[in-house]
Design a protein around this motif. Structure first.
Motif, PDB file in Angstrom:
ATOM      1  N   MET A 102       0.825  -1.184   0.000  1.00  0.00           N
ATOM      2  CA  MET A 102       0.000   0.000   0.000  1.00  0.00           C
ATOM      3  C   MET A 102       0.876   1.258   0.000  1.00  0.00           C
ATOM      4  O   MET A 102       0.567   2.222  -0.686  1.00  0.00           O
ATOM      5  N   TYR A 103       1.970   1.225   0.755  1.00  0.00           N
ATOM      6  CA  TYR A 103       2.810   2.420   0.824  1.00  0.00           C
ATOM      7  C   TYR A 103       3.576   2.655  -0.471  1.00  0.00           C
ATOM      8  O   TYR A 103       3.895   3.792  -0.789  1.00  0.00           O
ATOM      9  N   ILE A 104       3.865   1.593  -1.212  1.00  0.00           N
ATOM     10  CA  ILE A 104       4.572   1.786  -2.475  1.00  0.00           C
ATOM     11  C   ILE A 104       3.690   2.550  -3.462  1.00  0.00           C
ATOM     12  O   ILE A 104       4.186   3.360  -4.245  1.00  0.00           O
ATOM     13  N   ILE A 105       2.388   2.332  -3.406  1.00  0.00           N
ATOM     14  CA  ILE A 105       1.462   3.078  -4.259  1.00  0.00           C
ATOM     15  C   ILE A 105       1.468   4.548  -3.869  1.00  0.00           C
ATOM     16  O   ILE A 105       1.501   5.435  -4.728  1.00  0.00           O
ATOM     17  N   ALA A 106       1.455   4.816  -2.582  1.00  0.00           N
ATOM     18  CA  ALA A 106       1.466   6.200  -2.102  1.00  0.00           C
ATOM     19  C   ALA A 106       2.754   6.911  -2.500  1.00  0.00           C
ATOM     20  O   ALA A 106       2.724   8.059  -2.956  1.00  0.00           O
ATOM     21  N   ILE A 107       3.873   6.230  -2.365  1.00  0.00           N
ATOM     22  CA  ILE A 107       5.157   6.837  -2.728  1.00  0.00           C
ATOM     23  C   ILE A 107       5.206   7.115  -4.220  1.00  0.00           C
ATOM     24  O   ILE A 107       5.634   8.195  -4.653  1.00  0.00           O
ATOM     25  N   THR A 123      -0.891  22.236  -7.462  1.00  0.00           N
ATOM     26  CA  THR A 123      -0.924  20.946  -8.150  1.00  0.00           C
ATOM     27  C   THR A 123      -0.504  19.833  -7.211  1.00  0.00           C
ATOM     28  O   THR A 123      -1.155  18.786  -7.146  1.00  0.00           O
ATOM     29  N   PHE A 124       0.567  20.045  -6.468  1.00  0.00           N
ATOM     30  CA  PHE A 124       1.030  19.001  -5.547  1.00  0.00           C
ATOM     31  C   PHE A 124       0.023  18.740  -4.437  1.00  0.00           C
ATOM     32  O   PHE A 124      -0.233  17.591  -4.081  1.00  0.00           O
ATOM     33  N   VAL A 125      -0.562  19.794  -3.910  1.00  0.00           N
ATOM     34  CA  VAL A 125      -1.516  19.620  -2.809  1.00  0.00           C
ATOM     35  C   VAL A 125      -2.791  18.930  -3.288  1.00  0.00           C
ATOM     36  O   VAL A 125      -3.238  17.952  -2.697  1.00  0.00           O
ATOM     37  N   PHE A 126      -3.367  19.429  -4.395  1.00  0.00           N
ATOM     38  CA  PHE A 126      -4.671  18.920  -4.825  1.00  0.00           C
ATOM     39  C   PHE A 126      -4.588  17.643  -5.656  1.00  0.00           C
ATOM     40  O   PHE A 126      -5.575  16.899  -5.727  1.00  0.00           O
ATOM     41  N   LEU A 127      -3.469  17.372  -6.283  1.00  0.00           N
ATOM     42  CA  LEU A 127      -3.337  16.132  -7.051  1.00  0.00           C
ATOM     43  C   LEU A 127      -2.447  15.110  -6.367  1.00  0.00           C
ATOM     44  O   LEU A 127      -2.386  13.965  -6.793  1.00  0.00           O
ATOM     45  N   GLY A 128      -1.758  15.520  -5.303  1.00  0.00           N
ATOM     46  CA  GLY A 128      -0.850  14.606  -4.618  1.00  0.00           C
ATOM     47  C   GLY A 128      -1.236  14.321  -3.185  1.00  0.00           C
ATOM     48  O   GLY A 128      -1.584  13.199  -2.833  1.00  0.00           O
ATOM     49  N   LEU A 129      -1.195  15.335  -2.352  1.00  0.00           N
ATOM     50  CA  LEU A 129      -1.394  15.122  -0.918  1.00  0.00           C
ATOM     51  C   LEU A 129      -2.828  14.764  -0.535  1.00  0.00           C
ATOM     52  O   LEU A 129      -3.045  13.809   0.212  1.00  0.00           O
ATOM     53  N   LEU A 182      -6.657  10.709   1.561  1.00  0.00           N
ATOM     54  CA  LEU A 182      -7.927   9.985   1.466  1.00  0.00           C
ATOM     55  C   LEU A 182      -7.691   8.501   1.219  1.00  0.00           C
ATOM     56  O   LEU A 182      -8.314   7.648   1.854  1.00  0.00           O
ATOM     57  N   PHE A 183      -6.783   8.163   0.323  1.00  0.00           N
ATOM     58  CA  PHE A 183      -6.464   6.768   0.017  1.00  0.00           C
ATOM     59  C   PHE A 183      -5.952   6.034   1.249  1.00  0.00           C
ATOM     60  O   PHE A 183      -6.427   4.940   1.578  1.00  0.00           O
ATOM     61  N   PHE A 237      -7.981   2.959   3.084  1.00  0.00           N
ATOM     62  CA  PHE A 237      -7.393   1.634   3.092  1.00  0.00           C
ATOM     63  C   PHE A 237      -6.787   1.270   4.444  1.00  0.00           C
ATOM     64  O   PHE A 237      -6.461   0.115   4.675  1.00  0.00           O
ATOM     65  N   GLY A 238      -6.661   2.219   5.342  1.00  0.00           N
ATOM     66  CA  GLY A 238      -6.177   1.936   6.687  1.00  0.00           C
ATOM     67  C   GLY A 238      -7.285   1.617   7.668  1.00  0.00           C
ATOM     68  O   GLY A 238      -7.024   1.245   8.810  1.00  0.00           O
ATOM     69  N   THR A 239      -8.537   1.741   7.227  1.00  0.00           N
ATOM     70  CA  THR A 239      -9.677   1.501   8.109  1.00  0.00           C
ATOM     71  C   THR A 239      -9.688   0.093   8.690  1.00  0.00           C
ATOM     72  O   THR A 239      -9.888  -0.064   9.903  1.00  0.00           O
ATOM     73  N   PRO A 240      -9.482  -0.966   7.900  1.00  0.00           N
ATOM     74  CA  PRO A 240      -9.479  -2.308   8.510  1.00  0.00           C
ATOM     75  C   PRO A 240      -8.416  -2.474   9.585  1.00  0.00           C
ATOM     76  O   PRO A 240      -8.665  -3.109  10.620  1.00  0.00           O
ATOM     77  N   ALA A 241      -7.254  -1.907   9.382  1.00  0.00           N
ATOM     78  CA  ALA A 241      -6.196  -2.023  10.390  1.00  0.00           C
ATOM     79  C   ALA A 241      -6.569  -1.272  11.664  1.00  0.00           C
ATOM     80  O   ALA A 241      -6.304  -1.743  12.774  1.00  0.00           O
TER      81      ALA A 241
END
Length: 73
Positions: free
Chosen positions: A1-6, A28-34, A39-40, A44-48
């Motif tokens: 999961m973290y590799i996708i974020a990176i 651009t970095f804030v709205f398309l990156g951070l 949110l992702f 995806f961290g909800t089950p943990a």
């Protein structure tokens, strides 16, 4: 999961760097990156988080049951 974020943050950073203005690059970095990555990771961290909370509740219940049985003896 973290590799996708990176990887996504890398792509967003490259898009931000290629922007013509500093303000545009930051936005651009804030709205398309951070924001999408936050949110992702939250979704995806909800089950943990649920699993960790359940384990915490189970350990509290086990301690309560143990102290109750110790008092009854």
């Amino acid at each position: 999961m973290y590799i996708i974020a990176i990887a996504w943050l890398y792509v967003a950073l490259m898009a931000a760097i290629s922007d013509t203005t500093v303000v545009g690059g930051v936005l651009t970095f804030v709205f398309l990156g951070l924001l999408p990555m936050c949110l992702f990771l939250w979704l995806f961290g909800t089950p943990a988080r649920r699993r960790k909370l359940r384990e915490k509740d189970d350990s509290i219940d086990a301690r309560t049951d143990q102290s109750t049985s110790d008092r009854n003896q």
